[in-house]
Design a protein around this motif. Structure first.
Motif, PDB file in Angstrom:
ATOM      1  N   ALA A   1      -6.092   9.884  13.321  1.00  0.00           N
ATOM      2  CA  ALA A   1      -7.066   8.947  12.755  1.00  0.00           C
ATOM      3  C   ALA A   1      -7.854   9.600  11.627  1.00  0.00           C
ATOM      4  O   ALA A   1      -8.124   8.977  10.597  1.00  0.00           O
ATOM      5  CB  ALA A   1      -8.020   8.462  13.846  1.00  0.00           C
ATOM      6  N   VAL A   2      -8.228  10.872  11.810  1.00  0.00           N
ATOM      7  CA  VAL A   2      -8.966  11.591  10.770  1.00  0.00           C
ATOM      8  C   VAL A   2      -8.105  11.740   9.520  1.00  0.00           C
ATOM      9  O   VAL A   2      -8.556  11.477   8.397  1.00  0.00           O
ATOM     10  CB  VAL A   2      -9.421  12.973  11.280  1.00  0.00           C
ATOM     11  N   VAL A   3      -6.862  12.125   9.705  1.00  0.00           N
ATOM     12  CA  VAL A   3      -5.950  12.303   8.572  1.00  0.00           C
ATOM     13  C   VAL A   3      -5.755  10.984   7.831  1.00  0.00           C
ATOM     14  O   VAL A   3      -5.800  10.936   6.589  1.00  0.00           O
ATOM     15  CB  VAL A   3      -4.594  12.866   9.046  1.00  0.00           C
ATOM     16  N   ASN A   4      -5.556   9.900   8.562  1.00  0.00           N
ATOM     17  CA  ASN A   4      -5.355   8.589   7.934  1.00  0.00           C
ATOM     18  C   ASN A   4      -6.573   8.154   7.126  1.00  0.00           C
ATOM     19  O   ASN A   4      -6.445   7.461   6.104  1.00  0.00           O
ATOM     20  CB  ASN A   4      -5.044   7.532   8.989  1.00  0.00           C
ATOM     21  N   THR A   5      -7.746   8.566   7.577  1.00  0.00           N
ATOM     22  CA  THR A   5      -8.971   8.197   6.874  1.00  0.00           C
ATOM     23  C   THR A   5      -9.024   8.801   5.482  1.00  0.00           C
ATOM     24  O   THR A   5      -9.531   8.195   4.533  1.00  0.00           O
ATOM     25  CB  THR A   5     -10.206   8.652   7.684  1.00  0.00           C
ATOM     26  N   PHE A   6      -8.470   9.992   5.337  1.00  0.00           N
ATOM     27  CA  PHE A   6      -8.581  10.690   4.058  1.00  0.00           C
ATOM     28  C   PHE A   6      -7.320  10.622   3.198  1.00  0.00           C
ATOM     29  O   PHE A   6      -7.407  10.746   1.979  1.00  0.00           O
ATOM     30  CB  PHE A   6      -8.959  12.146   4.305  1.00  0.00           C
ATOM     31  N   LEU A   7      -6.173  10.426   3.793  1.00  0.00           N
ATOM     32  CA  LEU A   7      -4.933  10.438   3.024  1.00  0.00           C
ATOM     33  C   LEU A   7      -4.306   9.055   2.875  1.00  0.00           C
ATOM     34  O   LEU A   7      -3.288   8.901   2.211  1.00  0.00           O
ATOM     35  CB  LEU A   7      -3.920  11.395   3.663  1.00  0.00           C
ATOM     36  N   ARG A   8      -4.890   8.044   3.503  1.00  0.00           N
ATOM     37  CA  ARG A   8      -4.388   6.686   3.367  1.00  0.00           C
ATOM     38  C   ARG A   8      -5.382   5.857   2.569  1.00  0.00           C
ATOM     39  O   ARG A   8      -6.495   6.280   2.284  1.00  0.00           O
ATOM     40  CB  ARG A   8      -4.165   6.048   4.754  1.00  0.00           C
ATOM     41  N   ARG A   9      -4.999   4.646   2.263  1.00  0.00           N
ATOM     42  CA  ARG A   9      -5.869   3.738   1.528  1.00  0.00           C
ATOM     43  C   ARG A   9      -5.808   2.363   2.186  1.00  0.00           C
ATOM     44  O   ARG A   9      -4.936   2.081   3.005  1.00  0.00           O
ATOM     45  CB  ARG A   9      -5.444   3.633   0.050  1.00  0.00           C
ATOM     46  N   GLY A  10      -6.745   1.519   1.801  1.00  0.00           N
ATOM     47  CA  GLY A  10      -6.721   0.137   2.271  1.00  0.00           C
ATOM     48  C   GLY A  10      -6.943  -0.012   3.767  1.00  0.00           C
ATOM     49  O   GLY A  10      -7.817   0.633   4.355  1.00  0.00           O
ATOM     50  N   GLU A  11      -6.137  -0.864   4.382  1.00  0.00           N
ATOM     51  CA  GLU A  11      -6.319  -1.203   5.792  1.00  0.00           C
ATOM     52  C   GLU A  11      -6.173   0.001   6.708  1.00  0.00           C
ATOM     53  O   GLU A  11      -6.925   0.147   7.678  1.00  0.00           O
ATOM     54  CB  GLU A  11      -5.291  -2.280   6.185  1.00  0.00           C
ATOM     55  N   GLU A  12      -5.206   0.870   6.413  1.00  0.00           N
ATOM     56  CA  GLU A  12      -5.007   2.058   7.246  1.00  0.00           C
ATOM     57  C   GLU A  12      -6.231   2.960   7.204  1.00  0.00           C
ATOM     58  O   GLU A  12      -6.638   3.521   8.226  1.00  0.00           O
ATOM     59  CB  GLU A  12      -3.780   2.844   6.778  1.00  0.00           C
ATOM     60  N   GLN A  13      -6.831   3.101   6.028  1.00  0.00           N
ATOM     61  CA  GLN A  13      -8.015   3.946   5.913  1.00  0.00           C
ATOM     62  C   GLN A  13      -9.190   3.346   6.681  1.00  0.00           C
ATOM     63  O   GLN A  13      -9.917   4.065   7.388  1.00  0.00           O
ATOM     64  CB  GLN A  13      -8.408   4.133   4.447  1.00  0.00           C
ATOM     65  N   GLU A  14      -9.379   2.055   6.563  1.00  0.00           N
ATOM     66  CA  GLU A  14     -10.489   1.398   7.258  1.00  0.00           C
ATOM     67  C   GLU A  14     -10.330   1.507   8.775  1.00  0.00           C
ATOM     68  O   GLU A  14     -11.307   1.732   9.492  1.00  0.00           O
ATOM     69  CB  GLU A  14     -10.595  -0.070   6.835  1.00  0.00           C
TER      70      GLU A  14
END
Length: 224
Positions: free
Chosen positions: A106-119
């Motif tokens: 979840a932490v990684v997705n917050t910083f390396l993803r965008r849009g819905e995945e980041q939120e």
């Protein structure tokens, strides 16, 4: 004398978990830097299932997965205990270690993803921080006064999370929102078991800033 090798990456919190455990035990080891874009035959042979680091090789026998390796080190080598001796405290340490390990994605997705995945990642990280802030109130470490198993597992949120925030510009932790966690984090990275074993922050920051920029560019150029 036992032959101990560690296959890892300088920037990986998972590699550093193992390094800290080996240092706590006073075990001499050879660190072998891997290239995940060109994995070595030794890594592929030592961890054929996941083909990931870290891998500890002890007298020619490989052990994979950082938390599994920590328990192996604790049971195999002499020196200060990493897991508590008391069965209840040991169970609590394992509980928090698993809780923290489960939140890495979840932490990684917050910083390396965008849009819905980041939120979605942000929401999960905020919930994690609320739990940790409550748990760490008036506590030096996760279990008792000794740095140990759960604290080693916490290195990702204690140090790498702050680097990710600075590299990406996405701020999740403030002392106003999470005062107990913030205080604990400041004390954690300056404790004697950790301070001299952390990767250089400026070097880590440059590495993850480049990754964050690459992720942003990839997201911008992706088909809408």
């Amino acid at each position: 004398m036992a032959e101990v090798k560690l296959l890892g990456l300088w920037y990986s919190p998972f590699s550093h978990r193992v390094e800290w455990a080996l240092k706590i035990k006073g075990v001499e080891y050879e660190f072998i830097e891997e290239d995940l874009q060109n994995k070595s035959p030794l890594l592929l042979q030592s961890n054929p299932v996941h083909q990931k680091i870290p891998v500890l090789i002890h007298n020619g026998k490989p052990i994979a997965e950082s938390m599994v390796i920590l328990e192996y080190i604790d049971e195999t080598f002499k020196g200060p205990s990493i897991l508590p001796k008391d069965p209840y405290d040991r169970a609590i340490a394992r509980f928090w270690a698993k809780f923290l390990d489960d939140k890495v994605a979840a932490v990684v997705n917050t910083f390396l993803r965008r849009g819905e995945e980041q939120e979605k990642g942000k929401e999960e990280v905020y919930e994690m921080l609320k739990v940790l802030d409550n748990e760490l109130k008036d506590k030096k470490f996760f279990v008792g006064d000794e740095f140990g198993f759960a604290d080693i597992a916490a290195n990702f949120v204690a140090f790498w999370l702050g680097v990710f925030e600075e590299a990406s510009g996405v701020v999740l932790v403030t002392s106003e929102k999470f005062p107990n966690f913030s205080k604990w984090r400041d004390e954690y990275i300056n404790c004697s078991q950790v301070k001299d074993s952390l990767p250089l922050r400026y070097k880590l920051l440059a590495f993850f800033r480049a990754r964050s920029q690459a992720a942003a560019a990839a997201s911008a150029s992706a088909p809408k």
